[in-house]
Design an enzyme around this catalytic site. Structure first.
Site, PDB file in Angstrom:
ATOM      1  N   ASP A 134      -2.602   8.278  -1.967  1.00  0.00           N
ATOM      2  CA  ASP A 134      -4.113   9.077  -1.738  1.00  0.00           C
ATOM      3  C   ASP A 134      -4.482   9.532  -0.235  1.00  0.00           C
ATOM      4  O   ASP A 134      -3.325   9.436   0.634  1.00  0.00           O
ATOM      5  CB  ASP A 134      -5.034   8.281  -2.400  1.00  0.00           C
ATOM      6  CG  ASP A 134      -4.969   7.162  -1.182  1.00  0.00           C
ATOM      7  OD1 ASP A 134      -4.353   6.959  -0.100  1.00  0.00           O
ATOM      8  OD2 ASP A 134      -6.389   6.426  -0.830  1.00  0.00           O
ATOM      9  N   ASP A 172       0.712  -1.382  -0.062  1.00  0.00           N
ATOM     10  CA  ASP A 172      -0.009   0.216  -0.254  1.00  0.00           C
ATOM     11  C   ASP A 172       1.024   1.289  -0.302  1.00  0.00           C
ATOM     12  O   ASP A 172       1.864   0.976   0.167  1.00  0.00           O
ATOM     13  CB  ASP A 172      -1.054   0.218   1.290  1.00  0.00           C
ATOM     14  CG  ASP A 172      -0.336   0.108   2.833  1.00  0.00           C
ATOM     15  OD1 ASP A 172       1.260   0.247   2.313  1.00  0.00           O
ATOM     16  OD2 ASP A 172      -1.224  -0.634   3.022  1.00  0.00           O
ATOM     17  N   SER A 173      -0.015   2.667  -0.617  1.00  0.00           N
ATOM     18  CA  SER A 173       0.895   3.407  -0.693  1.00  0.00           C
ATOM     19  C   SER A 173       1.333   4.341   1.090  1.00  0.00           C
ATOM     20  O   SER A 173       2.180   5.320   0.859  1.00  0.00           O
ATOM     21  CB  SER A 173      -0.004   4.504  -1.095  1.00  0.00           C
ATOM     22  OG  SER A 173      -1.339   4.758   0.202  1.00  0.00           O
ATOM     23  N   GLY A 174       0.370   3.539   1.956  1.00  0.00           N
ATOM     24  CA  GLY A 174       1.528   4.346   3.460  1.00  0.00           C
ATOM     25  C   GLY A 174       0.436   5.230   3.249  1.00  0.00           C
ATOM     26  O   GLY A 174       0.023   6.137   5.099  1.00  0.00           O
ATOM     27  N   GLY A 175      -0.536   6.196   2.581  1.00  0.00           N
ATOM     28  CA  GLY A 175      -1.147   7.394   3.495  1.00  0.00           C
ATOM     29  C   GLY A 175      -2.696   7.216   3.806  1.00  0.00           C
ATOM     30  O   GLY A 175      -2.812   7.759   4.509  1.00  0.00           O
ATOM     31  N   PHE A 176      -3.007   6.137   4.515  1.00  0.00           N
ATOM     32  CA  PHE A 176      -4.239   5.433   4.938  1.00  0.00           C
ATOM     33  C   PHE A 176      -3.123   5.600   6.649  1.00  0.00           C
ATOM     34  O   PHE A 176      -3.312   6.368   8.003  1.00  0.00           O
ATOM     35  CB  PHE A 176      -4.677   3.837   5.376  1.00  0.00           C
ATOM     36  CG  PHE A 176      -5.478   3.673   6.395  1.00  0.00           C
ATOM     37  CD1 PHE A 176      -6.800   4.263   5.385  1.00  0.00           C
ATOM     38  CD2 PHE A 176      -5.334   3.229   7.162  1.00  0.00           C
ATOM     39  CE1 PHE A 176      -7.816   4.064   7.049  1.00  0.00           C
ATOM     40  CE2 PHE A 176      -6.334   2.790   8.144  1.00  0.00           C
ATOM     41  CZ  PHE A 176      -7.261   3.190   8.439  1.00  0.00           C
ATOM     42  N   GLN A 222     -11.258   7.469  -4.926  1.00  0.00           N
ATOM     43  CA  GLN A 222     -11.727   8.024  -3.288  1.00  0.00           C
ATOM     44  C   GLN A 222     -13.239   8.361  -3.501  1.00  0.00           C
ATOM     45  O   GLN A 222     -13.691   8.489  -4.634  1.00  0.00           O
ATOM     46  CB  GLN A 222     -11.036   8.811  -3.323  1.00  0.00           C
ATOM     47  CG  GLN A 222      -9.850   8.520  -2.468  1.00  0.00           C
ATOM     48  CD  GLN A 222      -9.638   7.488  -1.086  1.00  0.00           C
ATOM     49  OE1 GLN A 222     -10.875   7.080   0.256  1.00  0.00           O
ATOM     50  NE2 GLN A 222      -8.845   6.907  -0.145  1.00  0.00           N
ATOM     51  N   GLY A 232     -11.388   3.774   1.183  1.00  0.00           N
ATOM     52  CA  GLY A 232     -12.008   4.865   1.937  1.00  0.00           C
ATOM     53  C   GLY A 232     -13.170   3.920   2.532  1.00  0.00           C
ATOM     54  O   GLY A 232     -14.247   4.871   2.371  1.00  0.00           O
ATOM     55  N   ASP A 255      -7.827  -7.752   0.913  1.00  0.00           N
ATOM     56  CA  ASP A 255      -7.069  -7.739   1.888  1.00  0.00           C
ATOM     57  C   ASP A 255      -7.872  -7.359   3.289  1.00  0.00           C
ATOM     58  O   ASP A 255      -8.536  -6.311   3.497  1.00  0.00           O
ATOM     59  CB  ASP A 255      -5.797  -6.946   1.890  1.00  0.00           C
ATOM     60  CG  ASP A 255      -6.078  -6.127   2.322  1.00  0.00           C
ATOM     61  OD1 ASP A 255      -5.805  -5.169   3.665  1.00  0.00           O
ATOM     62  OD2 ASP A 255      -6.343  -4.271   1.388  1.00  0.00           O
TER      63      ASP A 255
END
Length: 389
Positions: free
Chosen positions: A160, A106-110, A203, A230, A280
């Protein structure tokens, strides 16, 4: 002696590229395959979560033996510990964690939005302090892709902004529009990487028009895959399913679709029926660490005293040793005693159950009876599994 499954030489078939093909459909449910140099992912697929380079309380060989084709790694956590550059020096995440098959990061954004301290969001990216030691970092779309490249993951996610629901519609729209701009920057930063893919993230919160706009704009970027983010962040299941109904007809049919962070077995069944290919969630291993087992007859809480004298296994028909070879009485004892083996066995059981559920779903789609099979599975959960001692 444990069977040795780690085999790096298996990881790179000659001339393999990233591709996706649909093998069967049944209503909106899809059976497909994602092919990458490190292996093939059978879809619908559930990806065990390997947050910090490990699927918690499990050996990677056992994860693979449950039927998992791909696992997930977390950019935020691996960036903080042990560091993406260190992982790269040690051969990448596959070598580092002894998993030669596909990995999605994942991007790490969450995590930046939910865990980081004193974060400041700008058009450029996010400046934040680590939740571990307060050290400052900056995460931009370009840096997120760079970190995922250092980890050498096979599928990389755009950065995101994820807004927790419920939220003000204006804030949802602002975050969605910024996420679209970040998707374009991530696509440029990713460039052309043979055999790998970058996925965009739809999103728009719980607002149908924003979800549709996000999906249309991302589809226009011509990416190799698309995610829906989201959701499963506190909203009712019905809201999540409504948003999937919005994006299903908009997203390209010839690209894989990934619903991020979902979920329960029931969430998975209902989402497959709305065109989702990949999932996931930390739930199976987290539940296992807290004494909860998932089985084909529903959930079993091993903390309950009624299991103390129950000689039955969790599932006598399972191929998984954790499910088949240990009594509920013993598992109850391990959980109540706080023994680490209890968390290991129940996590193993849960990942095995999730993988068997996905295989069941794939088989049902191929046979053209997904709706009937989903009803049968739900009925088995409803009947439950009370002991008859």
């Amino acid at each position: 002696m444990k069977t040795e499954l780690y085999a790096p030489e298996m990881a790179y078939p000659a001339n393999a590229e990233f591709s996706f093909r649909l093998l069967a459909t049944d209503g909106r449910a899809r059976r497909g395959e994602i092919t990458m140099p490190r292996g093939t992912v059978r879809t619908p697929a559930f990806m065990p979560v390997g947050t910090g380079g490990t699927v918690k309380a499990m050996f990677m060989d056992d994860v693979r033996a449950t039927g998992a084709d791909i696992i997930l790694g977390n950019t935020y956590h691996l960036m903080l510990r042990p560091g993406a550059e260190r992982v790269a020096r040690l051969g990448g995440l596959h070598e580092f964690g002894r998993w030669p098959w596909p990995i999605l990061t994942d991007s790490g954004g969450f995590q930046v939005m939910s865990l980081a301290k004193l974060r400041k969001l700008t058009e450029s990216g996010v400046v934040f302090r680590s939740h571990i030691d307060g050290v400052p970092y900056e995460m931009t779309p370009e840096r997120s892709i760079e970190i995922q490249g250092l980890l050498d993951s096979d599928i990389q996610m755009q950065l995101d902004e994820c807004v927790r629901l419920p939220a003000d519609e204006a804030d949802i729209e602002r975050a969605m529009e910024m996420s679209l701009r970040w998707a374009e920057r991530c696509k440029i930063a990713f460039g052309e990487q043979p055999g790998k893919a970058m996925f965009g993230i739809v999103q728009g919160g719980d607002v149908a028009r924003l979800r549709e706009r996000s999906a249309l704009a991302l589809a226009a970027l011509g990416l190799k895959g698309y995610s829906v983010g989201g959701l499963a962040v506190g909203e009712p299941q019905a809201v999540m399913l409504d948003m999937l109904d919005v994006v299903d007809p908009v997203l390209p049919r010839d690209k894989p679709r990934y619903l991020m962070g979902v979920g329960t077995p029931d969430d998975i069944l209902k989402s497959v029926g709305r065109g989702i290919d990949m999932f996931d969630c930390v739930m199976p291993t987290r539940a296992g660490r807290h004494g909860l087992a998932y089985t084909r007859r529903g959930k079993v809480n091993l903390k309950n005293a009624r299991h103390a004298d129950d000689p039955r296994p969790l599932d006598e028909e399972s191929d998984c040793p954790a499910s088949r070879d240990y009594s509920r009485a013993y598992l109850h004892h391990l959980v109540k005693s706080g023994e680490a083996l209890g968390a290991m066995l129940l996590s193993w059981n849960n990942i095995a159950y999730y993988q068997s559920l996905m295989q069941d779903i794939r088989t049902a789609i191929e046979a053209g009876r997904f709706a009937d099979r989903a009803t049968e599975i739900g009925a088995a959960w409803e009947r439950g599994d009370l002991p008859s001692l």
